[in-house]
Design an enzyme around this catalytic site. Sequence first.
Site, PDB file in Angstrom:
ATOM      1  N   ARG A 275      63.672  57.429  32.152  1.00 44.64           N
ATOM      2  CA  ARG A 275      63.660  58.623  33.008  1.00 44.64           C
ATOM      3  C   ARG A 275      62.868  59.772  32.403  1.00 44.64           C
ATOM      4  NH1 ARG A 275      69.739  57.413  33.192  1.00 44.64           N
ATOM      5  NH2 ARG A 275      68.942  56.646  31.213  1.00 44.64           N
TER       6      ARG A 275
ATOM      7  N   ARG B 123      39.527  27.450  40.687  1.00 43.30           N
ATOM      8  CA  ARG B 123      38.563  27.038  39.675  1.00 43.30           C
ATOM      9  C   ARG B 123      38.544  25.523  39.422  1.00 43.30           C
ATOM     10  NH1 ARG B 123      37.202  31.616  35.410  1.00 43.30           N
ATOM     11  NH2 ARG B 123      35.271  31.438  36.521  1.00 43.30           N
ATOM     12  N   LEU B 124      38.784  24.759  40.487  1.00 44.92           N
ATOM     13  CA  LEU B 124      38.755  23.301  40.337  1.00 44.92           C
ATOM     14  C   LEU B 124      37.354  22.855  39.908  1.00 44.92           C
ATOM     15  CD1 LEU B 124      40.528  20.751  40.643  1.00 44.92           C
ATOM     16  CD2 LEU B 124      39.615  20.503  42.956  1.00 44.92           C
TER      17      LEU B 124
ATOM     18  N   ASP C 224      45.095  36.050  35.431  1.00 43.40           N
ATOM     19  CA  ASP C 224      43.696  35.600  35.521  1.00 43.40           C
ATOM     20  C   ASP C 224      43.554  34.267  36.252  1.00 43.40           C
ATOM     21  OD1 ASP C 224      43.022  37.810  33.892  1.00 43.40           O
ATOM     22  OD2 ASP C 224      43.567  36.672  32.116  1.00 43.40           O
TER      23      ASP C 224
ATOM     24  N   ASN D  26      45.841  47.345  33.621  1.00 41.66           N
ATOM     25  CA  ASN D  26      45.755  46.168  32.744  1.00 41.66           C
ATOM     26  C   ASN D  26      45.213  44.979  33.540  1.00 41.66           C
ATOM     27  OD1 ASN D  26      48.096  46.137  34.276  1.00 41.66           O
ATOM     28  ND2 ASN D  26      49.414  45.307  32.687  1.00 41.66           N
ATOM     29  N   ALA D  27      45.380  45.007  34.855  1.00 42.12           N
ATOM     30  CA  ALA D  27      44.891  43.921  35.713  1.00 42.12           C
ATOM     31  C   ALA D  27      43.381  44.002  35.852  1.00 42.12           C
ATOM     32  CB  ALA D  27      45.527  44.025  37.090  1.00 42.12           C
ATOM     33  N   GLY D  28      42.766  42.855  36.038  1.00 41.68           N
ATOM     34  CA  GLY D  28      41.330  42.841  36.285  1.00 41.68           C
ATOM     35  C   GLY D  28      41.057  41.786  37.329  1.00 41.68           C
TER      36      GLY D  28
ATOM     37  N   LYS E  61      43.442  35.493  41.501  1.00 42.77           N
ATOM     38  CA  LYS E  61      44.127  36.080  42.672  1.00 42.77           C
ATOM     39  C   LYS E  61      43.213  37.010  43.456  1.00 42.77           C
ATOM     40  CE  LYS E  61      47.222  37.810  39.889  1.00 42.77           C
ATOM     41  NZ  LYS E  61      46.892  37.153  38.622  1.00 42.77           N
TER      42      LYS E  61
ATOM     43  N   GLY F 183      37.496  42.188  27.909  1.00 37.54           N
ATOM     44  CA  GLY F 183      36.368  41.382  27.434  1.00 37.54           C
ATOM     45  C   GLY F 183      36.762  40.365  26.366  1.00 37.54           C
TER      46      GLY F 183
ATOM     47  N   PRO G 213      37.963  36.973  24.544  1.00 38.89           N
ATOM     48  CA  PRO G 213      37.892  35.559  24.968  1.00 38.89           C
ATOM     49  C   PRO G 213      39.280  35.079  25.357  1.00 38.89           C
ATOM     50  CG  PRO G 213      37.397  35.816  22.600  1.00 38.89           C
ATOM     51  CD  PRO G 213      37.593  37.183  23.148  1.00 38.89           C
ATOM     52  N   ARG G 214      39.360  34.339  26.460  1.00 34.85           N
ATOM     53  CA  ARG G 214      40.666  33.802  26.875  1.00 34.85           C
ATOM     54  C   ARG G 214      40.923  32.491  26.141  1.00 34.85           C
ATOM     55  NH1 ARG G 214      39.175  34.896  33.078  1.00 34.85           N
ATOM     56  NH2 ARG G 214      39.615  37.126  33.122  1.00 34.85           N
TER      57      ARG G 214
ATOM     58  N   GLN H 224      48.800  40.181  37.112  1.00 34.89           N
ATOM     59  CA  GLN H 224      49.306  39.369  35.992  1.00 34.89           C
ATOM     60  C   GLN H 224      49.885  38.040  36.508  1.00 34.89           C
ATOM     61  OE1 GLN H 224      50.421  42.999  35.782  1.00 34.89           O
ATOM     62  NE2 GLN H 224      48.401  43.147  34.886  1.00 34.89           N
TER      63      GLN H 224
HETATM   64  P1  IMP Z   1      49.964  44.983  28.652  1.00 37.03           P
HETATM   65  O1  IMP Z   1      50.291  44.586  30.044  1.00 37.03           O
HETATM   66  O2  IMP Z   1      48.670  45.739  28.520  1.00 37.03           O
HETATM   67  O3  IMP Z   1      51.107  45.698  27.986  1.00 37.03           O
HETATM   68  O4  IMP Z   1      49.740  43.628  27.797  1.00 37.03           O
HETATM   69  C1  IMP Z   1      50.794  42.723  27.538  1.00 37.03           C
HETATM   70  C2  IMP Z   1      50.298  41.290  27.593  1.00 37.03           C
HETATM   71  O5  IMP Z   1      49.957  40.955  28.933  1.00 37.03           O
HETATM   72  C3  IMP Z   1      49.040  41.032  26.760  1.00 37.03           C
HETATM   73  O6  IMP Z   1      49.096  39.705  26.255  1.00 37.03           O
HETATM   74  C4  IMP Z   1      47.928  41.125  27.793  1.00 37.03           C
HETATM   75  O7  IMP Z   1      46.773  40.401  27.397  1.00 37.03           O
HETATM   76  C5  IMP Z   1      48.611  40.500  28.995  1.00 37.03           C
HETATM   77  N1  IMP Z   1      48.044  40.959  30.272  1.00 37.03           N
HETATM   78  C6  IMP Z   1      48.241  42.149  30.875  1.00 37.03           C
HETATM   79  N2  IMP Z   1      47.570  42.210  32.032  1.00 37.03           N
HETATM   80  C7  IMP Z   1      46.944  41.030  32.176  1.00 37.03           C
HETATM   81  C8  IMP Z   1      46.117  40.465  33.205  1.00 37.03           C
HETATM   82  O8  IMP Z   1      45.817  41.083  34.229  1.00 37.03           O
HETATM   83  N3  IMP Z   1      45.678  39.202  32.991  1.00 37.03           N
HETATM   84  C9  IMP Z   1      46.012  38.486  31.887  1.00 37.03           C
HETATM   85  N4  IMP Z   1      46.781  38.968  30.911  1.00 37.03           N
HETATM   86  C10 IMP Z   1      47.252  40.221  31.044  1.00 37.03           C
END
Ligand code: IMP
Length: 427
Positions: A142, A330-331, A13, A38-40, A16, A301, A303-304, A223
């Site tokens: 595998r 984000r300066l 986060d 998992n990426a956003g 990027k 969603g 909170p960070r 990540q």
């Molecule tokens: P997973 O990748 O879903 O297995 O999550 C494992 C850990 O990585 C958790 O703490 C997630 O919150 C964190 N995580 C996975 N993808 C991201 C991302 O894109 N940004 C921030 N944290 C992430």
Amino acid sequence: MPVTAVIGAQWGDEGKGKIVDLLSRRADLVVRFSGGDNAGHTVVNEYGEFKLHLVPSGIFSPRAVCLLGNGVVINPAVLLEELRLLKGRGIDTSRFFISDRAHLIMPYHVLLDGLEEESRAKKAIGTTRKGIGPAFSDKAARLGIRVGDLVDREAFLERLRSILEYKNLILTRVYEASPLSLDEVYQSYCQFGERLAPYIKDTIIILEQAIREQKKVLLEGAQGALLDPDFGTYPYTTSSSPLSGGVCLGAGISPLSLNQILGVFKSYCTRVGEGPMPTELQDETATLIREHAHEYGTTTGRPRRCGWFDAVAARFSTQINGFTAVCITRLDVLDILPQLKICVGYELDGQRIDYFPSSITTLVRCKPIYEEFPGWQSPISDARRYDELPAAARRYVERLEELISCPVHLISVGARREQVIEVAEVL
Ligand code: IMP
């Protein structure tokens, strides 16, 4: 620089998506190499605001070819929906391709991710529950199913039959959950295969040709370094390597082909999910940052967690990634704060240490040692040249540069593409 990797340098986060969106205007090829949905990646440009999970942020470039490399795990339902939404908003997806070697996220991966988290109870990792860990585990064991497997339906059925038999045993006997129907999973994945067919390619061929022809290639990280399964805060990590080394394995590129490694750092720290974060704040400054910067996970969603910039972790990240340049994002978020802090060392059992410990049981005992800086308390989002920043902001950036020991080439001062200061040319 022909081949540039953009790497998350903290806990993900870092912003990027915006940086890749900016740089991909100049790129011929943009490749994602790790992680999954998992990426956003939040991107704000002339087409509007987008939250991407799988498709590279380079998709908005009028000319770049975009690839999902072999190192990405793909949930086909999520990918097809993302493509539908992009097309619906007028974005051209005809230059987007996925590697036939990439592994698929199957319905049992998503189910097991949730069930495993529930069973960990208080020791939960806080995963995104998208099936990422189970899919990468199956790849190593595998037991994975790859995108290319969808093309040969008979072979796919045979493979799915034996894997699902085993997964259903785990679902029913370990977790007392309902089994999945072979027919339903098979039919839905055959349909996904048909719809994805135009995008499936041996992406290595595209990448190799681009490098041979000296085209500009951008490797888009997901990540961040401190979530790496080897070097991050294990076991509170993700399951694929977000590091510059992961580029080679996840895209299929020689380490010798990498010309530039751009580390993306937020001007403070955030983390989603569980696991140690030495500079985490639990006070009103954290709330102020979170609300002002809308620090909520793009994917879940949640909170960070927010805290001061950790230069010990940053140096470690720089060391294991070999950053050649740095971007500070984000300066502008710090505009509101009267006073800033940077963690320059840790105190561990009464001693000062300057390294990032390998074990989380040690890391949780580390107390940050801070240097304090006056804030600038004026808006900087309109600055486009370095000398337009207030002196206090320049002092803060210069101290970061000194502590990280890597030149700052980009400074992001807002969410929009043009809100950036290019200190030196990146691509
Ligand atoms: P997973 O990748 O879903 O297995 O999550 C494992 C850990 O990585 C958790 O703490 C997630 O919150 C964190 N995580 C996975 N993808 C991201 C991302 O894109 N940004 C921030 N944290 C992430």
